[in-house]
Motif scaffolding. Sequence first.
Motif, short mmCIF file in Angstrom:
data_model
loop_
_atom_site.label_atom_id
_atom_site.label_comp_id
_atom_site.label_asym_id
_atom_site.label_seq_id
_atom_site.Cartn_x
_atom_site.Cartn_y
_atom_site.Cartn_z
N TYR A 103 9.75 -7.13 -15.26
CA TYR A 103 10.55 -6.45 -14.33
C TYR A 103 9.41 -5.77 -13.30
O TYR A 103 8.31 -5.30 -13.83
CB TYR A 103 11.05 -5.42 -14.17
N CYS A 104 8.62 -5.57 -11.65
CA CYS A 104 8.40 -5.07 -11.29
C CYS A 104 8.89 -3.79 -10.82
O CYS A 104 10.28 -3.76 -10.37
CB CYS A 104 8.32 -5.99 -10.30
N GLY A 105 8.20 -2.97 -10.88
CA GLY A 105 8.80 -1.49 -10.57
C GLY A 105 8.25 -0.92 -10.04
O GLY A 105 6.72 -1.02 -9.96
N ALA A 106 8.76 -0.06 -8.43
CA ALA A 106 7.65 0.60 -7.56
C ALA A 106 8.41 1.74 -7.19
O ALA A 106 9.65 2.20 -7.42
CB ALA A 106 7.74 -0.35 -6.22
N ARG A 107 7.36 3.31 -6.76
CA ARG A 107 8.11 4.17 -5.67
C ARG A 107 7.36 4.18 -4.78
O ARG A 107 7.05 3.81 -4.42
CB ARG A 107 7.59 5.70 -7.47
N MET A 108 8.86 4.60 -4.32
CA MET A 108 8.45 4.91 -2.77
C MET A 108 8.98 6.15 -2.41
O MET A 108 10.38 6.23 -2.09
CB MET A 108 8.72 4.27 -1.88
N LEU B 65 0.85 -1.09 -0.17
CA LEU B 65 -0.21 -0.13 0.19
C LEU B 65 0.76 1.13 0.13
O LEU B 65 0.20 1.79 -0.73
CB LEU B 65 -1.15 -0.18 1.60
N GLY B 66 1.82 1.40 0.37
CA GLY B 66 2.92 2.41 0.16
C GLY B 66 3.44 2.58 -0.80
O GLY B 66 4.34 3.33 -1.28
N LEU B 67 4.01 1.81 -1.71
CA LEU B 67 4.02 1.69 -3.52
C LEU B 67 3.43 1.90 -4.56
O LEU B 67 2.38 1.63 -4.40
CB LEU B 67 4.59 0.42 -2.99
N ASN B 68 3.24 2.93 -4.85
CA ASN B 68 2.51 4.29 -5.51
C ASN B 68 3.54 5.31 -6.50
O ASN B 68 4.02 5.98 -6.07
CB ASN B 68 1.60 4.80 -4.81
N PRO B 69 3.10 4.73 -7.61
CA PRO B 69 2.71 3.27 -8.00
C PRO B 69 3.53 2.15 -8.34
O PRO B 69 4.47 2.37 -7.63
CB PRO B 69 2.76 4.10 -9.65
N ILE B 70 2.99 1.47 -9.16
CA ILE B 70 3.71 -0.11 -8.61
C ILE B 70 3.15 -0.31 -9.83
O ILE B 70 2.11 -1.00 -10.31
CB ILE B 70 3.29 -0.60 -7.53
N GLY B 71 4.11 -1.60 -10.65
CA GLY B 71 3.41 -1.99 -12.20
C GLY B 71 4.40 -3.02 -12.63
O GLY B 71 5.30 -3.25 -12.37
N VAL C 94 3.69 -1.99 -18.70
CA VAL C 94 3.13 -2.94 -19.54
C VAL C 94 1.40 -2.81 -18.24
O VAL C 94 0.63 -2.73 -19.46
CB VAL C 94 3.27 -5.02 -19.16
N ALA C 95 1.48 -2.51 -17.26
CA ALA C 95 0.12 -2.08 -16.73
C ALA C 95 0.85 -1.75 -15.35
O ALA C 95 2.32 -1.64 -14.56
CB ALA C 95 -0.33 -4.15 -16.10
N SER C 96 -0.06 -1.21 -15.20
CA SER C 96 -0.12 -0.36 -13.59
C SER C 96 -1.16 -0.27 -12.91
O SER C 96 -2.32 0.05 -13.03
CB SER C 96 0.93 1.39 -13.95
N LEU C 97 -0.53 0.37 -11.40
CA LEU C 97 -1.10 0.45 -10.59
C LEU C 97 -0.98 2.16 -9.23
O LEU C 97 -0.13 2.01 -9.20
CB LEU C 97 -1.58 -0.53 -9.23
N THR C 98 -2.11 3.13 -10.07
CA THR C 98 -1.29 4.14 -9.02
C THR C 98 -2.86 4.90 -8.75
O THR C 98 -4.43 4.99 -9.01
CB THR C 98 -0.80 5.46 -10.72
#
Length: 114
Positions: free
Chosen positions: A93-98, A29-35, A48-52
């Motif tokens: 690859y999985c990528g995320a921002r925090m 939940l603390g990783l936004n966006p993640i994709g 490819v796909a993301s959750l923002t």
Amino acid sequence: QVQLVESGGGLVQAGESLRLSCVTSRSILGLNPIGWYRQAPGLQRELVASLTDGRTGYADSVKGRFTISRAIAKDTLYLQMNSLKPEDTAVYYCGARMSGIDYWGQGTEVTVSS
């Protein structure tokens, strides 16, 4: 610091399915966006796909075939890939921002044969 560990890649035939998983070391939940991103040989990495903010987004090339989801209790991100095509062959690859910092997993290879 965030660790992302992908799994689920493999060799499949065109038309088959795979589900990729990305386990995060911090609360998802603390990783936004993640994709999910992918990089084919000789090409740039692409989204490819993301959750923002809880909303999903997809590349045109995978809309209707791929689905991104997350299991909050497991701090895991998924990518369900159906109707795979040879052009989906890539390292995923999985990528995320925090806190303004981008993190990446080591990647999992997907190969789709025709």
